[in-house]
Design an enzyme around this catalytic site. Structure first.
Site, mmCIF file in Angstrom:
data_model
loop_
_atom_site.group_PDB
_atom_site.id
_atom_site.type_symbol
_atom_site.label_atom_id
_atom_site.label_comp_id
_atom_site.label_asym_id
_atom_site.label_seq_id
_atom_site.Cartn_x
_atom_site.Cartn_y
_atom_site.Cartn_z
ATOM 1 N N GLY A 124 129.580 -20.376 39.769
ATOM 2 C CA GLY A 124 129.319 -19.689 38.499
ATOM 3 C C GLY A 124 129.903 -20.437 37.320
ATOM 4 O O GLY A 124 129.346 -20.438 36.222
ATOM 5 N N ARG A 125 131.046 -21.078 37.554
ATOM 6 C CA ARG A 125 131.703 -21.813 36.457
ATOM 7 C C ARG A 125 130.844 -22.980 35.980
ATOM 8 O O ARG A 125 130.911 -23.355 34.803
ATOM 9 C CB ARG A 125 133.083 -22.295 36.923
ATOM 10 C CG ARG A 125 134.047 -21.141 36.940
ATOM 11 C CD ARG A 125 135.333 -21.406 37.664
ATOM 12 N NE ARG A 125 136.035 -20.124 37.774
ATOM 13 C CZ ARG A 125 137.054 -19.882 38.577
ATOM 14 N NH1 ARG A 125 137.528 -20.835 39.352
ATOM 15 N NH2 ARG A 125 137.613 -18.684 38.607
ATOM 16 N N TYR A 180 135.309 -15.339 30.495
ATOM 17 C CA TYR A 180 134.757 -14.827 31.769
ATOM 18 C C TYR A 180 134.580 -15.903 32.836
ATOM 19 O O TYR A 180 134.659 -17.071 32.556
ATOM 20 C CB TYR A 180 133.514 -13.969 31.569
ATOM 21 C CG TYR A 180 132.265 -14.515 30.917
ATOM 22 C CD1 TYR A 180 132.053 -15.869 30.685
ATOM 23 C CD2 TYR A 180 131.263 -13.615 30.549
ATOM 24 C CE1 TYR A 180 130.879 -16.310 30.095
ATOM 25 C CE2 TYR A 180 130.078 -14.056 29.965
ATOM 26 C CZ TYR A 180 129.905 -15.405 29.743
ATOM 27 O OH TYR A 180 128.747 -15.847 29.171
ATOM 28 N N GLU A 181 134.421 -15.419 34.051
ATOM 29 C CA GLU A 181 134.390 -16.263 35.268
ATOM 30 C C GLU A 181 135.665 -17.111 35.364
ATOM 31 O O GLU A 181 135.629 -18.286 35.734
ATOM 32 C CB GLU A 181 133.100 -17.079 35.342
ATOM 33 C CG GLU A 181 131.923 -16.116 35.399
ATOM 34 C CD GLU A 181 130.642 -16.670 35.937
ATOM 35 O OE1 GLU A 181 130.664 -17.631 36.714
ATOM 36 O OE2 GLU A 181 129.597 -16.092 35.582
ATOM 37 N N GLY A 182 136.767 -16.466 35.030
ATOM 38 C CA GLY A 182 138.074 -17.121 35.022
ATOM 39 C C GLY A 182 138.395 -17.622 33.636
ATOM 40 O O GLY A 182 137.652 -18.441 33.083
#
Ligand SMILES: Cc1cc2nc3c(=O)[nH]c(=O)nc-3n(C[C@H](O)[C@H](O)[C@H](O)COP(=O)(O)OP(=O)(O)OC[C@H]3O[C@@H](n4cnc5c(N)ncnc54)[C@H](O)[C@@H]3O)c2cc1C
Length: 379
Positions: free
Chosen positions: A242-243, A362-364
């Site tokens: 996703g990153r 988001y996504e870390g």
């Protein structure tokens, strides 16, 4: 190393670029202003194969690879970051874990509908008390005969309310900590599943971000994704992929802001010269475009490694960290170059600046990306 595309993929990308310019860009300001999920755009993207780019044709995908996928998300995000994240969350956070961890039956049942874009996908990991510390899950799943019963809630879920399929993390054995978390494929119509509050956000305002509520939600046992207790690993691996998608989104936002700024400084005159004739403008723009290009190479490298099936977790973290921070810097300066006009909603750069901020969260968060990179450096 080779980031080149086949002739066929180049044509596909050209088609996406034209689609972004003709169909996505004209809606971007209105979608942001009215906080409206652009369903008509998703339907058009489905027809063009954009909702399943890196997946094999046998599973309904476009048969492309992750490099092509990053280029597509970049093109869409260049004109509308909302559209970019709809595609990224759907592709990387829902289709990919089913592709990578699903049983043959799960793949056959879910992938063709998802990758064709007939259904939209989402991913539910975050909870009110489990954000960066994703291991602190308080959603529980209890097995009862041929099904699991899920209770709990998730917050900040992208595509919620429009998605048909949600990958949900829940504790099946709290005593085992992260090894007690399992992943489930949950359909929107399963009994006990509902959508809660919709967030009012700073940016990506056309993207739906909502709470998910599970009250004695019945999930068939065959919808366990991977094995019991393997959910945390599946979530972390999914976020690695996703990153790359979010890094592509950030890259697109940054390039979009550069495009707008270059156009503006050539036209706008002060002191009898265009802004582009001042050396301050030239040097800043040169530095910014160099950073965008560096971000682009990091993004492509991470995608290339994913395609080659070699470890890419650190590459994805570096790509996301650098692309997100570049997007924030470029968009902030783009507003500055536009002067007072940049602060108005007549020009797209203020939207781009608001949209850029979420890519650092988001996504870390960026802090999490630094933790991942440092852990690998120091191991
Ligand atoms: C628009 C939007 C869409 C989202 N979409 C999804 C989605 O589809 N699915 C999903 O599951 N989640 C989603 N999220 C959730 C998102 O991933 C989390 O918000 C994010 O991971 C941060 O968690 P938090 O908000 O709880 O912040 P917190 O964890 O409370 O962190 C707050 C701050 O503290 C910092 N911090 C925390 N711990 C440490 C540490 N140990 N060291 C240093 N700094 C630290 C963080 O970096 C951050 O700056 C979305 C969020 C938003 C806003």
């Amino acid at each position: 190393m080779d980031f080149s595309l086949s002739k066929q993929d180049q044509l596909f990308l050209q088609m996406i670029r034209e689609f972004a310019e003709k169909e996505v860009k004209p809606l971007a300001a209105e979608v942001d202003e009215s906080e409206r999920f652009p369903m008509e755009t998703v339907q058009k993207m489905a027809k063009l194969g954009i909702m399943g780019i890196p997946f094999p044709v046998e599973f309904g995908g476009a048969g492309g690879n992750n490099i092509l996928y990053t280029m597509a998300v970049e093109e869409l995000s260049r004109v509308c970051a909302t559209t970019g994240v709809i595609v990224s969350a759907h592709t990387s956070l829902c289709c990919a874990p089913i592709m990578e961890h699903g049983t043959p039956e799960q793949k056959a049942k879910y992938l063709p509908k998802l990758t064709s874009g007939e259904w939209i996908g989402a991913f539910g990991l975050t909870e009110p008390n489990a954000g960066t510390d994703a291991s602190a899950q308080q959603t529980f799943a209890v097995k009862e005969g041929d099904h699991y019963v899920l209770n709990g809630s998730k917050i900040f879920i992208t595509n919620a309310g429009y998605a048909h399929v949600y990958i949900i993390m829940a504790m099946t054995d709290k005593s085992k900590g992260t090894k007690g978390i399992s992943a489930f494929i949950v359909e929107k119509d399963f009994p006990g599943f509902s959508i809660g509050k919709k967030e009012k956000k700073m940016g990506i305002r056309g993207s739906a971000t909502c709470e998910l509520i599970m009250e004695n939600c019945i999930v068939p046992a065959e919808n366990l994704l991977g094995q019991e207790g393997k959910g945390f690993g599946i979530a972390m691996k999914t976020l690695d992929g996703g990153r790359i998608g979010i890094a592509s989104q950030a890259l697109g936002i940054a390039q979009g802001a550069m495009d707008e700024t270059v156009k503006y400084v050539k036209e706008r005159k002060q002191f009898g010269k265009s802004l582009g004739q001042f050396q301050n403008t030239q040097f800043q723009l040169a530095d910014l475009q160099t950073k965008v290009e560096a971000a682009r190479l990091l993004v492509r490298q991470a995608a290339y490694k994913k395609d080659q099936k070699v470890p890419y977790s650190t590459d994805a973290a570096m790509a996301k960290l650098f692309a997100a921070e570049t997007a924030m810097e470029v968009t902030t300066k783009a507003v500055q170059f536009h002067g007072g006009y940049g602060y108005t909603r007549e020009y797209p750069v203020e939207r781009m600046m608001r949209d850029a901020k979420i890519t650092e969260i988001y996504e870390g968060t960026s802090e999490v990306q630094r933790m991942v990179i440092a852990a690998n450096l120091l191991k």
